[in-house]
Design a protein around this motif. Structure first.
Motif, PDB file in Angstrom:
ATOM      1  N   GLU A  11       0.827  -1.207   0.000  1.00 48.72           N
ATOM      2  CA  GLU A  11       0.000   0.000   0.000  1.00 48.72           C
ATOM      3  C   GLU A  11       0.866   1.264   0.000  1.00 48.72           C
ATOM      4  O   GLU A  11       0.401   2.346  -0.360  1.00 48.72           O
ATOM      5  CB  GLU A  11      -0.907   0.008   1.235  1.00 48.72           C
TER       6      GLU A  11
ATOM      7  N   ARG B 174       3.682   1.891  -7.299  1.00 49.15           N
ATOM      8  CA  ARG B 174       3.164   0.783  -8.105  1.00 49.15           C
ATOM      9  C   ARG B 174       3.692  -0.523  -7.543  1.00 49.15           C
ATOM     10  O   ARG B 174       4.733  -0.562  -6.882  1.00 49.15           O
ATOM     11  CB  ARG B 174       3.562   0.923  -9.577  1.00 49.15           C
TER      12      ARG B 174
ATOM     13  N   PHE C  66      -0.214  -9.478 -11.249  1.00 51.42           N
ATOM     14  CA  PHE C  66      -0.759  -8.154 -11.531  1.00 51.42           C
ATOM     15  C   PHE C  66       0.354  -7.123 -11.377  1.00 51.42           C
ATOM     16  O   PHE C  66       1.287  -7.317 -10.600  1.00 51.42           O
ATOM     17  CB  PHE C  66      -1.895  -7.782 -10.565  1.00 51.42           C
TER      18      PHE C  66
ATOM     19  N   ASP D 223       0.310  -2.766 -11.089  1.00 52.79           N
ATOM     20  CA  ASP D 223      -0.403  -1.497 -11.198  1.00 52.79           C
ATOM     21  C   ASP D 223      -0.266  -0.752  -9.876  1.00 52.79           C
ATOM     22  O   ASP D 223       0.427  -1.207  -8.963  1.00 52.79           O
ATOM     23  CB  ASP D 223      -1.882  -1.726 -11.519  1.00 52.79           C
ATOM     24  N   THR D 224      -0.941   0.378  -9.766  1.00 51.84           N
ATOM     25  CA  THR D 224      -0.987   1.087  -8.491  1.00 51.84           C
ATOM     26  C   THR D 224      -1.833   0.278  -7.513  1.00 51.84           C
ATOM     27  O   THR D 224      -2.703  -0.498  -7.942  1.00 51.84           O
ATOM     28  CB  THR D 224      -1.614   2.472  -8.659  1.00 51.84           C
TER      29      THR D 224
ATOM     30  N   ALA E  92      -4.318   1.185  -5.732  1.00 54.30           N
ATOM     31  CA  ALA E  92      -5.737   1.504  -5.916  1.00 54.30           C
ATOM     32  C   ALA E  92      -6.318   0.758  -7.111  1.00 54.30           C
ATOM     33  O   ALA E  92      -7.430   0.205  -7.040  1.00 54.30           O
ATOM     34  CB  ALA E  92      -5.913   3.003  -6.084  1.00 54.30           C
ATOM     35  N   GLU E  93      -5.572   0.732  -8.229  1.00 54.52           N
ATOM     36  CA  GLU E  93      -6.063   0.043  -9.418  1.00 54.52           C
ATOM     37  C   GLU E  93      -6.053  -1.470  -9.236  1.00 54.52           C
ATOM     38  O   GLU E  93      -6.922  -2.174  -9.755  1.00 54.52           O
ATOM     39  CB  GLU E  93      -5.228   0.432 -10.640  1.00 54.52           C
ATOM     40  N   LEU E  94      -5.071  -1.986  -8.501  1.00 49.54           N
ATOM     41  CA  LEU E  94      -5.004  -3.426  -8.267  1.00 49.54           C
ATOM     42  C   LEU E  94      -6.262  -3.937  -7.578  1.00 49.54           C
ATOM     43  O   LEU E  94      -6.803  -4.996  -7.917  1.00 49.54           O
ATOM     44  CB  LEU E  94      -3.784  -3.768  -7.406  1.00 49.54           C
ATOM     45  N   LYS E  95      -6.742  -3.163  -6.620  1.00 50.18           N
ATOM     46  CA  LYS E  95      -7.908  -3.598  -5.847  1.00 50.18           C
ATOM     47  C   LYS E  95      -9.156  -3.717  -6.712  1.00 50.18           C
ATOM     48  O   LYS E  95     -10.078  -4.469  -6.382  1.00 50.18           O
ATOM     49  CB  LYS E  95      -8.155  -2.621  -4.694  1.00 50.18           C
ATOM     50  N   LYS E  96      -9.180  -2.984  -7.825  1.00 46.94           N
ATOM     51  CA  LYS E  96     -10.337  -3.058  -8.717  1.00 46.94           C
ATOM     52  C   LYS E  96     -10.401  -4.392  -9.457  1.00 46.94           C
ATOM     53  O   LYS E  96     -11.430  -4.729 -10.044  1.00 46.94           O
ATOM     54  CB  LYS E  96     -10.294  -1.906  -9.726  1.00 46.94           C
ATOM     55  N   ASN E  97      -9.285  -5.147  -9.443  1.00 45.01           N
ATOM     56  CA  ASN E  97      -9.263  -6.453 -10.103  1.00 45.01           C
ATOM     57  C   ASN E  97      -9.917  -7.550  -9.270  1.00 45.01           C
ATOM     58  O   ASN E  97     -10.120  -8.656  -9.766  1.00 45.01           O
ATOM     59  CB  ASN E  97      -7.816  -6.864 -10.413  1.00 45.01           C
TER      60      ASN E  97
END
Length: 296
Positions: free
Chosen positions: A183, A187, A198, A200-201, A203-208
């Motif tokens: 966290e 990235r 994976f 990514d950032t 924040a973006e990782l959590k969207k996966n």
């Protein structure tokens, strides 16, 4: 067995990039290859603009590599260790005199210059290792699990030092088995058995994450975990400090079902509620999905 399999990523100036995964994920092997101390079997890599496969020596003056067991000399004092590494890196005496106090102050080691390294705490040794690794002002820093086994306060101080370096335009590649540290990175690359899951950032990782996360707060999380074994709709279970995180389908429906199941099993819990996913939730779910694909 392949230690690193088709791994590809870029790290920018002024960025902390995290290699995150458990032991055996390929983190140390990756860092050793980028440091030019372990030749890859195939592929290519550039560090600080130099091809470290074709000419590993060219990039070394611009790199600092801090392995898990950094080579501090415990019989030498803090200042003597710094002087030794300054000489190894070819730093002049005047440049060392100018730079060392600044680094020691930033690391909180200013008052300990005459103390032997062997008398420092684990966290202080790690910070001294970073100071020694920074004495020649590198452009790229490679850190192999630098906070492993370090107390929480020292971990926080260590990360503060890294953020200060990022502000100076340094590129930092760090590995960690602590998923909560992901966290703190700009990235993250999540590794499992040498492969990239994976990148990514945070924040973006959590969207996966496929599904929602329910937090079950309990003083007896292991008992709760046993009571929930085999419950429908639970994809993964992660033990956390004050209970469990469950990745589930249809969170609103599952809350009541799980609450009833725990009550019927007399498993003590304080609350069940939906929470924001963490990188750890994503990682565990991704690994479980990989196992299903491989039939494990």
């Amino acid at each position: 067995m392949v230690a690193v399999d088709g791994l590809s990523f870029e790290v920018n100036q002024g960025e902390i990039f995290g290699l995150v995964g458990p032991d055996g994920a390929g983190k140390t092997t990756t860092l050793r290859m980028l440091a030019g101390v372990l030749p890859p079997d195939s592929g290519s890599a550039k560090v600080a603009g130099f091809d470290i496969v074709a000419d590993p020596e060219a990039a070394k003056p611009l790199i600092s590599y801090m392995p898990q067991r950094f080579g501090l000399y415990e019989e030498l004092t803090v200042n003597e260790n710094i002087r030794f590494y300054a000489e190894v890196f070819g730093i002049s005496k005047q440049d060392r005199i100018n730079r060392a106090p600044e680094l020691l102050k930033a690391a909180g080691l200013g008052p300990f210059g005459d103390r032997r390294a062997g008398q420092l705490s684990g966290g202080m040794k790690q910070k001294l290792g970073l100071v020694c690794a920074l004495i020649h002002t590198p452009k790229v820093i490679l850190l192999d699990e630098p906070t492993n086994g370090v107390d929480p306060v020292s971990r926080r101080d260590f990360w503060r030092l890294l953020y200060d370096l990022v502000g100076q335009g340094v590129a930092i590649l760090t590995s960690t088995a602590y998923l909560d540290e992901a966290e703190r990175c700009h990235r993250v690359a999540l590794l499992h058995e040498g492969r990239l899951l994976f990148c990514d950032t945070p924040a973006e990782l959590k969207k996966n994450l496929q599904g929602a996360v329910l937090a079950v707060v309990s003083a007896q999380p292991e008992r709760v975990q046993q009571a929930l074994a085999g419950a429908e709709g639970i994809k993964t279970v992660v033990l956390v400090g004050d209970g469990l995180h469950l990745v589930v389908e249809d969170a609103q429906r599952r809350v009541e079902e799980l609450r009833k199941r725990l009550t019927d099993a007399a498993a003590p819990f304080d609350s069940i509620e939906e929470v924001t996913p963490t990188v750890e939730d994503l990682f565990v779910a991704a690994v479980e999905e990989e196992k299903k694909k491989e039939g494990r």
